[in-house]
Design a protein around this motif. Structure first.
Motif, PDB file in Angstrom:
ATOM      1  N   ASP A 230     -70.068 -46.589 -56.688  1.00 51.63           N
ATOM      2  CA  ASP A 230     -71.510 -46.693 -56.877  1.00 51.63           C
ATOM      3  C   ASP A 230     -72.030 -48.056 -56.423  1.00 51.63           C
ATOM      4  N   LYS A 231     -71.298 -49.114 -56.758  1.00 54.69           N
ATOM      5  CA  LYS A 231     -71.724 -50.468 -56.352  1.00 54.69           C
ATOM      6  C   LYS A 231     -71.653 -50.611 -54.831  1.00 54.69           C
ATOM      7  N   TRP A 232     -70.631 -50.014 -54.220  1.00 49.26           N
ATOM      8  CA  TRP A 232     -70.509 -50.076 -52.758  1.00 49.26           C
ATOM      9  C   TRP A 232     -71.680 -49.341 -52.093  1.00 49.26           C
ATOM     10  N   ARG A 233     -72.058 -48.190 -52.648  1.00 49.10           N
ATOM     11  CA  ARG A 233     -73.199 -47.462 -52.101  1.00 49.10           C
ATOM     12  C   ARG A 233     -74.485 -48.267 -52.260  1.00 49.10           C
TER      13      ARG A 233
ATOM     14  N   ALA B 227     -76.906 -49.547 -49.316  1.00 43.20           N
ATOM     15  CA  ALA B 227     -78.324 -49.178 -49.327  1.00 43.20           C
ATOM     16  C   ALA B 227     -79.207 -50.406 -49.156  1.00 43.20           C
ATOM     17  N   ASP B 228     -78.875 -51.498 -49.864  1.00 48.27           N
ATOM     18  CA  ASP B 228     -79.643 -52.740 -49.711  1.00 48.27           C
ATOM     19  C   ASP B 228     -79.551 -53.264 -48.284  1.00 48.27           C
ATOM     20  N   MET B 229     -78.368 -53.184 -47.704  1.00 50.56           N
ATOM     21  CA  MET B 229     -78.175 -53.653 -46.338  1.00 50.56           C
ATOM     22  C   MET B 229     -79.010 -52.828 -45.362  1.00 50.56           C
ATOM     23  N   SER B 230     -79.066 -51.527 -45.589  1.00 53.68           N
ATOM     24  CA  SER B 230     -79.763 -50.641 -44.660  1.00 53.68           C
ATOM     25  C   SER B 230     -81.269 -50.835 -44.689  1.00 53.68           C
ATOM     26  N   ARG B 231     -81.805 -51.418 -45.774  1.00 48.23           N
ATOM     27  CA  ARG B 231     -83.257 -51.608 -45.877  1.00 48.23           C
ATOM     28  C   ARG B 231     -83.742 -52.804 -45.064  1.00 48.23           C
TER      29      ARG B 231
ATOM     30  N   SER C 243     -75.974 -44.129 -47.370  1.00 47.86           N
ATOM     31  CA  SER C 243     -75.625 -45.279 -48.176  1.00 47.86           C
ATOM     32  C   SER C 243     -76.333 -45.291 -49.518  1.00 47.86           C
ATOM     33  N   THR C 244     -77.252 -44.375 -49.716  1.00 49.89           N
ATOM     34  CA  THR C 244     -78.036 -44.396 -50.943  1.00 49.89           C
ATOM     35  C   THR C 244     -77.263 -43.760 -52.086  1.00 49.89           C
TER      36      THR C 244
ATOM     37  N   ASP D  32     -65.617 -45.289 -45.484  1.00 46.84           N
ATOM     38  CA  ASP D  32     -65.436 -46.735 -45.413  1.00 46.84           C
ATOM     39  C   ASP D  32     -64.985 -47.307 -46.758  1.00 46.84           C
ATOM     40  N   PHE D  33     -65.293 -46.630 -47.855  1.00 48.59           N
ATOM     41  CA  PHE D  33     -64.842 -47.080 -49.178  1.00 48.59           C
ATOM     42  C   PHE D  33     -63.410 -46.630 -49.431  1.00 48.59           C
ATOM     43  N   TYR D  34     -63.156 -45.347 -49.290  1.00 48.88           N
ATOM     44  CA  TYR D  34     -61.837 -44.811 -49.651  1.00 48.88           C
ATOM     45  C   TYR D  34     -60.737 -45.260 -48.699  1.00 48.88           C
ATOM     46  N   LYS D  35     -61.110 -45.675 -47.483  1.00 51.88           N
ATOM     47  CA  LYS D  35     -60.098 -46.137 -46.529  1.00 51.88           C
ATOM     48  C   LYS D  35     -59.424 -47.417 -47.022  1.00 51.88           C
TER      49      LYS D  35
END
Length: 762
Positions: free
Chosen positions: A465-468, A472-476, A490-491, A507-510
């Motif tokens: 959840d924190k990674w998402r 999301a913040d980066m994508s904005r 990413s949301t 990208d997270f689970y890798k």
């Protein structure tokens, strides 16, 4: 089997079979003769090469000569006979006379005299005695007839069929069916050989024994002549081996290759009326011919000694060694397992859509050359990211490569492949790069910030959840250019599940690690690796450039420094510095000193230093190399105090900047110095809206260099966050702007902030 009579036929020519000997390099001693003058012409180059190779081929089949490139009269006669040059118009006696007249009595011909003899042979054959132009014509005619002779020319050019018995699985299978009989034949004529270098023992077939085999099995003297037998045998040997005939020998599988070549050569002749229209039928005809003398020799038939190959099963595959190779393929690997058997026509390995034949087959190991990744049908390789520890904890060496895993299956007979497989990985390495402290020092507190959201006691592990949320913040941030799809993926969503197979969260689970207590989590290094992977898969930017840009546009972070790492911009950086270093520079620096927009004084790097007060009085106390002219009485005492405490010109400049003053490259016309000053946050530099130059604290250009009719810029290198890269990016921008507003926009677009300074009577 009796051989049919008739003219000698044409051998089957396989692609890549013609192996021409090296051209003779010696310069002709008869270079002024018409024959050589004719051959030296560009349009006759092919005939020159033809004669060189023809002579070399004839000499190679001369077993009586003590020197490699000398041709005796008997061999010369055979050559002319092979090419149908001897006939009613040119008899053997004519050849003898030409040979003796050119070479002298009892001499063997070298290449030069060989050419002259062929020239005279053409003239005698076509009855040309006087006119040299006619001699030239018939010489070329003779050479054309030799060139077009597809029956014997390949023999002289060593263009025997060079097919190997392993080249086609149906042919190889025939050999293995008859392997027991062939082994008995080989053992009958072989002898023991001990290598002088390795002392390894092996059974070999020498030339004299091969001649015996050819005679007993009725290949010699018809349809293979004595010269044919020698040529076939020597076709397996290089030039050095051919010179030392006492050490000539063929090994067991060379004997197999020899048989298939003989089969193709013999059964391609016209007298067989194309009844053997492929190489497999020719080989079957050869084995049929062997059966009669074989039965007399061993008391059993070849049919009775055939090997039953139906017992061969499906192989078992265990592993590849090495298991990683380049995307281009071409690097040998070994596959370990059991029940590998080549006797059905070879062992084959399947890489996706393509099948490759293995070599060096044993029961438990085979070697194979993997094809290129593109041929296997793998649509899209995966991206792998690996970190190595740099020179300190805040430095990481990042290794990136594309990788594609593929399962390799093995078959002993093509149709049925193994149920087990070995994993092989195609790996395409990209240039490594460094994540240094300028990034890691800022990414680490950012990582901790997200980890502790709604979890103040978090010990530095980021969940999905924190990674998402982070993505999301980066994508904005619009300046990063991430697509809407990236934002959607990413949301965070309450309906999303922690599915490690989810493509949106690969990208997270890798990189995330898990255990029974904490589930999937990222530590700081895994977080950095996930960032690199996300950038590579979602953008066209270099990861370092992207992260620096991201950090600049985050409101909660300090503005970083524009550091260029990607290879594309390194060369541009070097070019800009080279250009900057060509700028002519002042020997003594000079700066206007401002308090806000008000010009309060001017400082110069001069010895001895003095202070000129605002009322015009001069204080001649020696102040290092600082000469200061004061224009403003309200700040006079403060400036004097800084001068008295300064140890050098540089020290004074830095003291007054830290005290809230600003400087600009000295303007020769003080009447125009009425600007509104704009300074970069963190004291990176100062922008002034009046004509001037681009300067730094460390050096200034001479008058006429780096001038601008609208703006003045000074970079505070060495102060606060200002570094060389700030001067570089500003220099790059300096020649592009044409107004103060455009300059301000570009500076802010590069991630810097501007503030307008106010006058202070300090």
């Amino acid at each position: 089997m009796s051989w049919p009579t008739g003219s000698v036929g044409t051998p089957t020519v396989h692609k890549g079979d013609i192996l021409l000997p090296k051209n003779l390099k010696a310069k002709s001693l008869y270079h002024n003769h018409e024959a050589f003058q004719l051959l030296y012409k560009e349009e006759n180059k092919e005939f020159k090469i033809l004669l060189e190779n023809l002579f070399k081929g004839a000499c190679a089949n001369n077993t009586n000569s003590t020197q490699k490139y000398l041709l005796p009269l008997p061999r010369f006669r055979i050559l002319l006979q092979d090419f149908n040059i001897l006939d009613a118009t040119l008899v053997a006696r004519d050849v003898d006379l030409i040979y003796v007249s050119v070479t002298g009595s009892g001499n063997e011909m070298n290449y030069d005299t060989f050419v002259l003899c062929m020239y005279e042979v053409a003239a005698r054959k076509y009855r040309i005695k006087i006119r040299s132009d006619k001699k030239n014509e018939v010489f070329i005619t003779l050479l054309e007839s030799i060139r077009d002779n597809t029956i014997h020319l390949p023999m002289y050019l060593n263009a025997l069929p060079t097919i190997k018995f392993t080249d086609f699985y149906n042919i190889e299978r025939l050999f293995w069916i008859n392997e027991k009989a062939l082994q008995k034949i080989f053992n009958e004529y072989c002898e023991l050989h001990v290598s002088e270098e390795t002392l390894e023992k092996s059974t070999v077939l020498r030339m004299e024994n091969f001649k015996k085999f050819a005679t007993v099995y009725k290949f010699h003297p018809n349809p293979l002549s004595h010269a044919d037998v020698i040529r076939f045998y020597k076709s397996f040997l290089n030039d050095d081996e051919q010179e030392n005939e006492t050490n000539l020998f063929l090994k067991y599988f060379d004997f197999f290759d020899l048989l298939i070549r003989i089969a193709i050569f013999i059964f391609s002749k016209p007298q067989y009326n194309n009844q053997y229209d492929d190489d497999e039928k020719k080989l079957e005809a050869l084995f049929s011919h062997l059966s009669e003398p074989y039965a007399r020799m061993f008391g059993t038939t070849m049919q009775e000694d055939k090997v039953d190959l139906s017992v061969i099963g499906i192989p078992v595959v265990k592993q590849c060694m090495p298991s990683v190779g380049p995307k281009e393929g071409g690097t040998e690997i070994f596959i370990h397992g059991s029940k590998f058997d080549r006797r059905l026509g070879g062992v084959f390995c399947r890489f996706g859509k393509i099948t490759v034949k293995a070599h060096d087959v044993t029961a438990n190991k085979i070697s194979v050359i993997p094809p290129s990744r593109d041929k296997t049908g793998i649509k899209k390789p995966d991206i792998a990211v690996e970190f190595e520890q740099g020179e300190n904890r805040m430095t990481h060496i990042v290794n990136i490569y594309h990788k594609a895993d593929i399962d390799v299956f093995v078959s002993n007979d093509i149709p049925q492949f193994s149920s087990t497989s070995a994993s092989f990985t195609y790996k395409d390495e990209m240039p490594s790069f460094k994540l240094g402290p300028e990034i890691v020092n800022q990414m680490e507190p950012l990582f901790n910030h997200y980890c502790k959201l709604n979890d103040p006691y978090n010990n530095g592990l980021m969940n999905l959840d924190k990674w998402r949320m982070y993505k999301a913040d980066m994508s904005r941030i619009e300046e990063l250019g991430l697509s809407r799809d990236d934002q959607n993926s990413s949301t965070p969503s309450d309906t999303d599940s922690d599915d490690e197979n989810s493509s949106a969260d690969i990208d997270f689970y890798k990189f995330a690690k898990t255990d029974r207590d904490i589930g999937f989590k990222l530590n700081i290094q895994q977080f950095l690796m996930a960032n690199v992977f996300f950038i590579l898969t979602k953008t066209d930017s270099h990861p370092v450039d992207f992260l620096i840009k991201y950090l600049r546009f985050r409101d909660t972070l300090k503005i970083g420094t524009k550091v260029i790492y990607s290879e594309e911009t390194l060369s541009e950086e070097a070019r800009l510095w080279k250009e900057i270093n060509t700028v002519l520079r002042r020997q003594c620096r000079s700066f206007d000193v401002y308090s806000g927009p008000v010009l309060i004084g001017k400082v110069e790097e001069r010895t001895p230093g003095v202070i000129i007060d605002s009322d015009g009085s001069v204080d001649r106390t020696i102040y290092k190399n600082i000469q200061y002219t004061q224009f403003d009485s309200n700040t006079e005492s403060t400036i004097k105090r800084h001068i008295s405490l300064s140890e050098s010109f540089e020290h004074f400049i830095r003291r007054i900047i830290n005290a809230g003053f600003d400087v600009a490259g000295s303007n020769p016309d003080p009447s125009t110095s009425t600007p509104v000053g704009r300074c970069w946050q963190e004291k990176v530099g100062a922008l002034w809206d009046y004509p001037g130059q681009l300067s730094s604290l460390n050096w200034q250009p001479r008058p006429g260099e780096l001038e601008h009719d609208k703006i003045t810029i000074t970079i505070y290198d060495g102060m606060g966050n200002a570094r060389k890269s700030d001067y570089l990016s500003t220099y790059q921008m300096y020649g592009q702007v044409n107004s103060i507003s455009m300059t301000r926009d570009l500076i802010e677009k590069n991630g810097y902030r501007l503030r307008t300074a106010l006058y202070k009577a300090i």
